[in-house]
Design a protein around this motif. Sequence first.
Motif, PDB file in Angstrom:
ATOM      1  N   MET A   4       0.815  -1.196   0.000  1.00 39.99           N
ATOM      2  CA  MET A   4       0.000   0.000   0.000  1.00 39.99           C
ATOM      3  C   MET A   4       0.860   1.262   0.000  1.00 39.99           C
ATOM      4  N   LEU A   5       1.950   1.232   0.766  1.00 44.53           N
ATOM      5  CA  LEU A   5       2.854   2.373   0.845  1.00 44.53           C
ATOM      6  C   LEU A   5       3.546   2.609  -0.496  1.00 44.53           C
ATOM      7  N   VAL A   6       3.902   1.529  -1.200  1.00 42.84           N
ATOM      8  CA  VAL A   6       4.558   1.646  -2.499  1.00 42.84           C
ATOM      9  C   VAL A   6       3.597   2.266  -3.513  1.00 42.84           C
ATOM     10  N   ALA A   7       2.357   1.844  -3.518  1.00 40.23           N
ATOM     11  CA  ALA A   7       1.369   2.397  -4.440  1.00 40.23           C
ATOM     12  C   ALA A   7       1.144   3.884  -4.165  1.00 40.23           C
ATOM     13  N   SER A   8       1.117   4.267  -2.902  1.00 38.16           N
ATOM     14  CA  SER A   8       0.937   5.667  -2.543  1.00 38.16           C
ATOM     15  C   SER A   8       2.122   6.509  -3.015  1.00 38.16           C
ATOM     16  N   SER A   9       3.324   5.985  -2.871  1.00 35.92           N
ATOM     17  CA  SER A   9       4.502   6.747  -3.304  1.00 35.92           C
ATOM     18  C   SER A   9       4.545   6.866  -4.831  1.00 35.92           C
ATOM     19  N   HIS A  10       4.107   5.821  -5.552  1.00 34.80           N
ATOM     20  CA  HIS A  10       4.048   5.893  -7.019  1.00 34.80           C
ATOM     21  C   HIS A  10       3.038   6.940  -7.462  1.00 34.80           C
ATOM     22  N   LEU A  11       1.913   6.996  -6.778  1.00 32.72           N
ATOM     23  CA  LEU A  11       0.889   7.986  -7.094  1.00 32.72           C
ATOM     24  C   LEU A  11       1.419   9.396  -6.831  1.00 32.72           C
ATOM     25  N   LEU A  12       2.132   9.564  -5.742  1.00 30.68           N
ATOM     26  CA  LEU A  12       2.712  10.862  -5.409  1.00 30.68           C
ATOM     27  C   LEU A  12       3.727  11.294  -6.463  1.00 30.68           C
ATOM     28  N   VAL A  13       4.568  10.371  -6.901  1.00 33.27           N
ATOM     29  CA  VAL A  13       5.552  10.682  -7.947  1.00 33.27           C
ATOM     30  C   VAL A  13       4.851  11.066  -9.243  1.00 33.27           C
ATOM     31  N   LEU A  14       3.790  10.347  -9.607  1.00 33.68           N
ATOM     32  CA  LEU A  14       3.027  10.662 -10.808  1.00 33.68           C
ATOM     33  C   LEU A  14       2.407  12.055 -10.718  1.00 33.68           C
ATOM     34  N   ILE A  15       1.850  12.385  -9.583  1.00 37.11           N
ATOM     35  CA  ILE A  15       1.250  13.705  -9.391  1.00 37.11           C
ATOM     36  C   ILE A  15       2.319  14.790  -9.495  1.00 37.11           C
ATOM     37  N   LEU A  16       3.478  14.561  -8.894  1.00 34.24           N
ATOM     38  CA  LEU A  16       4.566  15.536  -8.973  1.00 34.24           C
ATOM     39  C   LEU A  16       5.043  15.731 -10.406  1.00 34.24           C
ATOM     40  N   LEU A  17       5.159  14.643 -11.176  1.00 35.92           N
ATOM     41  CA  LEU A  17       5.568  14.746 -12.574  1.00 35.92           C
ATOM     42  C   LEU A  17       4.555  15.527 -13.396  1.00 35.92           C
ATOM     43  N   LEU A  18       3.280  15.235 -13.197  1.00 36.02           N
ATOM     44  CA  LEU A  18       2.236  15.963 -13.918  1.00 36.02           C
ATOM     45  C   LEU A  18       2.247  17.442 -13.550  1.00 36.02           C
ATOM     46  N   ASN A  19       2.491  17.728 -12.289  1.00 40.18           N
ATOM     47  CA  ASN A  19       2.560  19.110 -11.832  1.00 40.18           C
ATOM     48  C   ASN A  19       3.725  19.842 -12.494  1.00 40.18           C
ATOM     49  N   CYS A  20       4.883  19.187 -12.650  1.00 41.01           N
ATOM     50  CA  CYS A  20       6.040  19.810 -13.296  1.00 41.01           C
ATOM     51  C   CYS A  20       5.752  20.100 -14.764  1.00 41.01           C
ATOM     52  N   VAL A  21       5.117  19.175 -15.476  1.00 40.71           N
ATOM     53  CA  VAL A  21       4.782  19.385 -16.883  1.00 40.71           C
ATOM     54  C   VAL A  21       3.828  20.556 -17.012  1.00 40.71           C
ATOM     55  N   ASP A  22       2.797  20.580 -16.176  1.00 37.51           N
ATOM     56  CA  ASP A  22       1.828  21.664 -16.205  1.00 37.51           C
ATOM     57  C   ASP A  22       2.494  22.989 -15.852  1.00 37.51           C
ATOM     58  N   ALA A  23       3.411  22.984 -14.876  1.00 34.88           N
ATOM     59  CA  ALA A  23       4.099  24.211 -14.476  1.00 34.88           C
ATOM     60  C   ALA A  23       4.926  24.758 -15.630  1.00 34.88           C
ATOM     61  N   GLY A  24       5.559  23.890 -16.395  1.00 33.98           N
ATOM     62  CA  GLY A  24       6.335  24.338 -17.554  1.00 33.98           C
ATOM     63  C   GLY A  24       5.464  25.021 -18.582  1.00 33.98           C
ATOM     64  N   GLN A  25       4.301  24.482 -18.841  1.00 33.41           N
ATOM     65  CA  GLN A  25       3.378  25.096 -19.799  1.00 33.41           C
ATOM     66  C   GLN A  25       2.891  26.446 -19.284  1.00 33.41           C
ATOM     67  N   VAL A  26       2.607  26.504 -18.007  1.00 28.82           N
ATOM     68  CA  VAL A  26       2.148  27.758 -17.410  1.00 28.82           C
ATOM     69  C   VAL A  26       3.257  28.810 -17.485  1.00 28.82           C
ATOM     70  N   LEU A  27       4.491  28.423 -17.185  1.00 29.79           N
ATOM     71  CA  LEU A  27       5.600  29.373 -17.239  1.00 29.79           C
ATOM     72  C   LEU A  27       5.831  29.884 -18.658  1.00 29.79           C
ATOM     73  N   ARG A  28       5.696  29.018 -19.662  1.00 29.65           N
ATOM     74  CA  ARG A  28       5.842  29.451 -21.051  1.00 29.65           C
ATOM     75  C   ARG A  28       4.754  30.467 -21.416  1.00 29.65           C
ATOM     76  N   LYS A  29       3.534  30.221 -20.960  1.00 24.45           N
ATOM     77  CA  LYS A  29       2.446  31.162 -21.232  1.00 24.45           C
ATOM     78  C   LYS A  29       2.690  32.494 -20.535  1.00 24.45           C
ATOM     79  N   ILE A  30       3.178  32.452 -19.308  1.00 24.76           N
ATOM     80  CA  ILE A  30       3.476  33.680 -18.564  1.00 24.76           C
ATOM     81  C   ILE A  30       4.580  34.458 -19.268  1.00 24.76           C
ATOM     82  N   LYS A  31       5.612  33.751 -19.719  1.00 23.51           N
ATOM     83  CA  LYS A  31       6.716  34.405 -20.423  1.00 23.51           C
ATOM     84  C   LYS A  31       6.223  35.078 -21.701  1.00 23.51           C
TER      85      LYS A  31
END
Length: 158
Positions: free
Chosen positions: A1-28
Amino acid sequence: MLVASSHLLVLILLLNCVDAGQVLRKIKARARDLQLQKAKQHLLAQAVSGQQPLQHVKEGQIHQPLDHFNRQDVSTFPQRFFVNDAYWQRPDGPVFLFIGGEGPIYEFDVLAGHHVDMAEEHRALLLAVEHRFYGDSINPDETISDNGRVWEDKLLID
């Protein structure tokens, strides 16, 4: 259960980084658009008041070495620049250098903005230099990648 939770957290962090890059490009892009609008308004206001700011702006090119680390390679590329001498206290006034970012430079880059206000205050010559992989300052063989870096002999060179 702990491993699945950490994988989900990593996936959320990766998606957040991709989205942040798009947002930063739009802001620029939006910040650049606002900067250009402000420069155009400033230029129009000067023209209406009888000033002719464009007469002080000169465009040029300097031929830069393509490879600064290989003295045998004499290949060059034309690097574009703009000069505004409207405020310059000749011959020994300061020189302000505006280095272009990830995009082309325009005449407006030496006509309006905080750096132009500072040049006026300090009686400085204002130079704007275009990044070597953007605008008209692209290598002659146009060997650039999507992120603006040169591909040479299948090696990525910064």
